[in-house]
Write a protein that holds these residues in place. Structure first.
Motif, PDB file in Angstrom:
ATOM      1  N   VAL A   1       0.835  -1.203   0.000  1.00  0.00           N
ATOM      2  CA  VAL A   1       0.000   0.000   0.000  1.00  0.00           C
ATOM      3  C   VAL A   1       0.873   1.257   0.000  1.00  0.00           C
ATOM      4  O   VAL A   1       0.581   2.235  -0.697  1.00  0.00           O
ATOM      5  CB  VAL A   1      -0.954   0.001   1.211  1.00  0.00           C
ATOM      6  CG1 VAL A   1      -1.716   1.322   1.296  1.00  0.00           C
ATOM      7  CG2 VAL A   1      -1.938  -1.158   1.113  1.00  0.00           C
ATOM      8  N   ALA A   2       1.966   1.252   0.769  1.00  0.00           N
ATOM      9  CA  ALA A   2       2.851   2.421   0.832  1.00  0.00           C
ATOM     10  C   ALA A   2       3.460   2.717  -0.536  1.00  0.00           C
ATOM     11  O   ALA A   2       3.573   3.885  -0.934  1.00  0.00           O
ATOM     12  CB  ALA A   2       3.952   2.191   1.865  1.00  0.00           C
ATOM     13  N   GLU A   3       3.838   1.681  -1.282  1.00  0.00           N
ATOM     14  CA  GLU A   3       4.380   1.918  -2.623  1.00  0.00           C
ATOM     15  C   GLU A   3       3.291   2.434  -3.557  1.00  0.00           C
ATOM     16  O   GLU A   3       3.558   3.251  -4.447  1.00  0.00           O
ATOM     17  CB  GLU A   3       5.004   0.633  -3.173  1.00  0.00           C
ATOM     18  CG  GLU A   3       6.293   0.243  -2.452  1.00  0.00           C
ATOM     19  CD  GLU A   3       7.155  -0.707  -3.268  1.00  0.00           C
ATOM     20  OE1 GLU A   3       7.226  -0.543  -4.504  1.00  0.00           O
ATOM     21  OE2 GLU A   3       7.760  -1.618  -2.664  1.00  0.00           O
ATOM     22  N   HIS A   4       2.063   1.973  -3.356  1.00  0.00           N
ATOM     23  CA  HIS A   4       0.938   2.515  -4.144  1.00  0.00           C
ATOM     24  C   HIS A   4       0.735   3.994  -3.838  1.00  0.00           C
ATOM     25  O   HIS A   4       0.318   4.767  -4.714  1.00  0.00           O
ATOM     26  CB  HIS A   4      -0.321   1.722  -3.822  1.00  0.00           C
ATOM     27  CG  HIS A   4      -1.549   2.220  -4.525  1.00  0.00           C
ATOM     28  ND1 HIS A   4      -1.735   2.084  -5.883  1.00  0.00           N
ATOM     29  CD2 HIS A   4      -2.652   2.865  -4.057  1.00  0.00           C
ATOM     30  CE1 HIS A   4      -2.894   2.607  -6.220  1.00  0.00           C
ATOM     31  NE2 HIS A   4      -3.474   3.099  -5.137  1.00  0.00           N
ATOM     32  N   TRP A   5       1.019   4.413  -2.610  1.00  0.00           N
ATOM     33  CA  TRP A   5       0.879   5.812  -2.195  1.00  0.00           C
ATOM     34  C   TRP A   5       2.065   6.675  -2.610  1.00  0.00           C
ATOM     35  O   TRP A   5       2.100   7.854  -2.297  1.00  0.00           O
ATOM     36  CB  TRP A   5       0.681   5.899  -0.694  1.00  0.00           C
ATOM     37  CG  TRP A   5      -0.679   5.430  -0.243  1.00  0.00           C
ATOM     38  CD1 TRP A   5      -1.743   5.139  -1.031  1.00  0.00           C
ATOM     39  CD2 TRP A   5      -1.104   5.207   1.109  1.00  0.00           C
ATOM     40  NE1 TRP A   5      -2.807   4.751  -0.269  1.00  0.00           N
ATOM     41  CE2 TRP A   5      -2.457   4.780   1.046  1.00  0.00           C
ATOM     42  CE3 TRP A   5      -0.483   5.334   2.345  1.00  0.00           C
ATOM     43  CZ2 TRP A   5      -3.192   4.480   2.192  1.00  0.00           C
ATOM     44  CZ3 TRP A   5      -1.208   5.018   3.492  1.00  0.00           C
ATOM     45  CH2 TRP A   5      -2.548   4.605   3.407  1.00  0.00           C
ATOM     46  N   GLY A   6       3.065   6.107  -3.260  1.00  0.00           N
ATOM     47  CA  GLY A   6       4.139   6.908  -3.804  1.00  0.00           C
ATOM     48  C   GLY A   6       5.506   6.720  -3.198  1.00  0.00           C
ATOM     49  O   GLY A   6       6.457   7.390  -3.610  1.00  0.00           O
ATOM     50  N   VAL A   7       5.653   5.830  -2.214  1.00  0.00           N
ATOM     51  CA  VAL A   7       6.981   5.570  -1.651  1.00  0.00           C
ATOM     52  C   VAL A   7       7.776   4.752  -2.653  1.00  0.00           C
ATOM     53  O   VAL A   7       7.305   3.718  -3.139  1.00  0.00           O
ATOM     54  CB  VAL A   7       6.878   4.825  -0.308  1.00  0.00           C
ATOM     55  CG1 VAL A   7       8.274   4.483   0.223  1.00  0.00           C
ATOM     56  CG2 VAL A   7       6.131   5.666   0.721  1.00  0.00           C
ATOM     57  N   GLY A   8       8.984   5.198  -3.002  1.00  0.00           N
ATOM     58  CA  GLY A   8       9.823   4.497  -3.972  1.00  0.00           C
ATOM     59  C   GLY A   8      10.234   3.123  -3.476  1.00  0.00           C
ATOM     60  O   GLY A   8      10.329   2.873  -2.270  1.00  0.00           O
ATOM     61  N   SER A   9      10.483   2.200  -4.408  1.00  0.00           N
ATOM     62  CA  SER A   9      10.819   0.831  -4.027  1.00  0.00           C
ATOM     63  C   SER A   9      12.119   0.749  -3.235  1.00  0.00           C
ATOM     64  O   SER A   9      12.224  -0.009  -2.270  1.00  0.00           O
ATOM     65  CB  SER A   9      10.908  -0.044  -5.281  1.00  0.00           C
ATOM     66  OG  SER A   9      11.906   0.428  -6.180  1.00  0.00           O
ATOM     67  N   GLY A  10      13.127   1.542  -3.636  1.00  0.00           N
ATOM     68  CA  GLY A  10      14.390   1.523  -2.909  1.00  0.00           C
ATOM     69  C   GLY A  10      14.254   2.080  -1.501  1.00  0.00           C
ATOM     70  O   GLY A  10      14.805   1.538  -0.539  1.00  0.00           O
ATOM     71  N   VAL A  11      13.501   3.175  -1.364  1.00  0.00           N
ATOM     72  CA  VAL A  11      13.294   3.770  -0.042  1.00  0.00           C
ATOM     73  C   VAL A  11      12.460   2.838   0.827  1.00  0.00           C
ATOM     74  O   VAL A  11      12.694   2.712   2.032  1.00  0.00           O
ATOM     75  CB  VAL A  11      12.622   5.150  -0.175  1.00  0.00           C
ATOM     76  CG1 VAL A  11      12.280   5.722   1.190  1.00  0.00           C
ATOM     77  CG2 VAL A  11      13.545   6.102  -0.925  1.00  0.00           C
ATOM     78  N   ALA A  12      11.479   2.154   0.233  1.00  0.00           N
ATOM     79  CA  ALA A  12      10.684   1.185   0.987  1.00  0.00           C
ATOM     80  C   ALA A  12      11.580   0.097   1.565  1.00  0.00           C
ATOM     81  O   ALA A  12      11.451  -0.270   2.740  1.00  0.00           O
ATOM     82  CB  ALA A  12       9.615   0.572   0.083  1.00  0.00           C
ATOM     83  N   ALA A  13      12.500  -0.420   0.759  1.00  0.00           N
ATOM     84  CA  ALA A  13      13.418  -1.453   1.243  1.00  0.00           C
ATOM     85  C   ALA A  13      14.313  -0.914   2.345  1.00  0.00           C
ATOM     86  O   ALA A  13      14.647  -1.627   3.295  1.00  0.00           O
ATOM     87  CB  ALA A  13      14.270  -1.976   0.083  1.00  0.00           C
ATOM     88  N   LEU A  14      14.681   0.350   2.242  1.00  0.00           N
ATOM     89  CA  LEU A  14      15.546   0.951   3.263  1.00  0.00           C
ATOM     90  C   LEU A  14      14.814   1.082   4.592  1.00  0.00           C
ATOM     91  O   LEU A  14      15.392   0.818   5.649  1.00  0.00           O
ATOM     92  CB  LEU A  14      16.035   2.317   2.785  1.00  0.00           C
ATOM     93  CG  LEU A  14      17.004   3.066   3.701  1.00  0.00           C
ATOM     94  CD1 LEU A  14      18.188   2.181   4.070  1.00  0.00           C
ATOM     95  CD2 LEU A  14      17.488   4.338   3.015  1.00  0.00           C
ATOM     96  N   VAL A  15      13.546   1.464   4.547  1.00  0.00           N
ATOM     97  CA  VAL A  15      12.773   1.538   5.792  1.00  0.00           C
ATOM     98  C   VAL A  15      12.620   0.143   6.400  1.00  0.00           C
ATOM     99  O   VAL A  15      12.749  -0.043   7.613  1.00  0.00           O
ATOM    100  CB  VAL A  15      11.395   2.170   5.536  1.00  0.00           C
ATOM    101  CG1 VAL A  15      10.568   2.167   6.822  1.00  0.00           C
ATOM    102  CG2 VAL A  15      11.535   3.604   5.033  1.00  0.00           C
ATOM    103  N   VAL A  16      12.352  -0.850   5.559  1.00  0.00           N
ATOM    104  CA  VAL A  16      12.199  -2.216   6.053  1.00  0.00           C
ATOM    105  C   VAL A  16      13.511  -2.740   6.641  1.00  0.00           C
ATOM    106  O   VAL A  16      13.511  -3.665   7.459  1.00  0.00           O
ATOM    107  CB  VAL A  16      11.683  -3.134   4.928  1.00  0.00           C
ATOM    108  CG1 VAL A  16      11.619  -4.584   5.369  1.00  0.00           C
ATOM    109  CG2 VAL A  16      10.291  -2.679   4.487  1.00  0.00           C
ATOM    110  N   ALA A  17      14.633  -2.130   6.275  1.00  0.00           N
ATOM    111  CA  ALA A  17      15.921  -2.519   6.853  1.00  0.00           C
ATOM    112  C   ALA A  17      15.979  -2.244   8.344  1.00  0.00           C
ATOM    113  O   ALA A  17      16.895  -2.717   9.027  1.00  0.00           O
ATOM    114  CB  ALA A  17      17.065  -1.788   6.147  1.00  0.00           C
ATOM    115  N   THR A  18      15.004  -1.495   8.879  1.00  0.00           N
ATOM    116  CA  THR A  18      14.965  -1.245  10.324  1.00  0.00           C
ATOM    117  C   THR A  18      14.367  -2.417  11.084  1.00  0.00           C
ATOM    118  O   THR A  18      14.278  -2.361  12.321  1.00  0.00           O
ATOM    119  CB  THR A  18      14.143   0.021  10.634  1.00  0.00           C
ATOM    120  OG1 THR A  18      12.788  -0.156  10.170  1.00  0.00           O
ATOM    121  CG2 THR A  18      14.736   1.238   9.939  1.00  0.00           C
ATOM    122  N   VAL A  19      13.954  -3.489  10.399  1.00  0.00           N
ATOM    123  CA  VAL A  19      13.353  -4.639  11.078  1.00  0.00           C
ATOM    124  C   VAL A  19      14.231  -5.172  12.216  1.00  0.00           C
ATOM    125  O   VAL A  19      13.731  -5.434  13.309  1.00  0.00           O
ATOM    126  CB  VAL A  19      13.024  -5.754  10.054  1.00  0.00           C
ATOM    127  CG1 VAL A  19      12.785  -7.094  10.759  1.00  0.00           C
ATOM    128  CG2 VAL A  19      11.790  -5.371   9.254  1.00  0.00           C
TER     129      VAL A  19
END
Length: 297
Positions: A92-110
């Motif tokens: 959903v976040a990527e549908h809202w405009g978050v770039g794929s690379g930035v999305a992966a970077l945020v998920v790196a906080t897991v």
């Protein structure tokens, strides 16, 4: 409790880590392609429901039993946390405009979130690990100062929530009664996919047009590679190696996703995002070092 995993073959471990590092890194770009013609929760729900049915059929053919009621409950909890909230939130976040690379970077906080949630289950953290958490917070602040997340504040908040939900589910997974082998992945996908489809219906999602070829290829890639292969590899590693090792994909996924996004989707990575990537990955390394040094449980 999760049944003890059998001794792992080196080639199986290598293949599982490859799936996490590179296949999962590529799924962020594929999700972005998919949400161009698919409603996001519908895409995620169909993805996991198809993958879950295929994997369940294969597991039954291999002689695995259907989960017990208790195992369905455990798998259902993980299906909601990891797939509906975690992966669904990213979609959903990527549908809202978050770039794929930035999305992966945020998920790196897991791994940062996983360390914090582990405290709820009685784990003690070292000074080095706490230093990694603080450094990770700095990285998140830097990331939010970049243009990519400022363009979609709601998407930024959603993807941070998705990372936290994924981390909590990963930490909790070792304390749940889960089905054996591939049936664990199948049950989680069936529950997660069903929840996502319900969310799609309740949210009023509808197909504005029939997906194009790229949309169908994206769905197929996510079903086969992102779900059946990579997610099953993750479930296998959670039961086989230390959590720090299983979540080490966070080192590699951002670099893979950013490179693919720049090459194939014309995504731009600014100075703030590049600096945030370095800081967050350094934080994850700090958190992982003490755990890599510990003996296997």
């Amino acid at each position: 409790m999760t049944p003890a995993a059998p001794r792992s073959l080196p080639w199986l471990l290598i293949g599982a880590f490859f799936a996490l590092y590179f296949i999962w890194g590529s799924t962020y770009l594929v999700i972005r392609i998919g949400v161009e013609t698919w409603p996001p929760m519908l895409l995620a729900g169909v993805r996991f429901l198809i993958a879950g049915m295929l994997l369940a059929a294969w597991a039954r053919w291999r002689g695995l039993r259907w989960p017990t009621r208790r195992q369905w409950a455990g798998a259902g909890v993980l299906g909601v946390l990891l797939l509906a909230c975690g992966n669904g939130g990213v979609t959903v976040a990527e549908h809202w405009g978050v770039g794929s690379g930035v999305a992966a970077l945020v998920v790196a906080t897991v791994p940062l979130f996983a360390l914090l949630f582990a405290r709820l289950f009685g784990d003690r953290n070292s000074a080095l690990e706490w230093g990694g958490v603080l450094l990770g917070v700095v990285g998140i602040v830097l990331l939010n100062s970049g243009a990519n997340l400022q363009a979609s504040p709601a998407g930024a908040g959603l993807i941070v929530f998705a990372a936290a939900a994924w981390a909590f589910g990963s930490v909790w997974s070792r304390r749940l009664d889960l089905p054996a082998g591939a049936m664990a992945s199948a049950a989680q996908m069936l529950v997660g996919g069903t929840v996502l489809l319900c969310g799609s219906w309740l949210g009023g999602e509808s197909m504005q047009q029939w997906p194009d070829l790229r949309g169908w290829l994206a769905l197929g890639y996510l079903v086969v590679f992102g779900s059946i292969i990579a997610f099953s590899a993750y479930v296998y590693l959670l039961a086989t190696v230390r959590p720090a090792a299983a979540t080490s994909y966070a080192f590699v996924n951002p670099a893979v996703a950013v490179a693919l996004g720049v090459m194939f989707a014309d995504e731009q990575v600014g100075i703030a995002e590049a600096l945030a990537m370095a800081v967050i990955i350094a934080a994850v390394v700090l958190i992982g070092l003490p755990q890599w040094r510990r003996r296997e449980p």
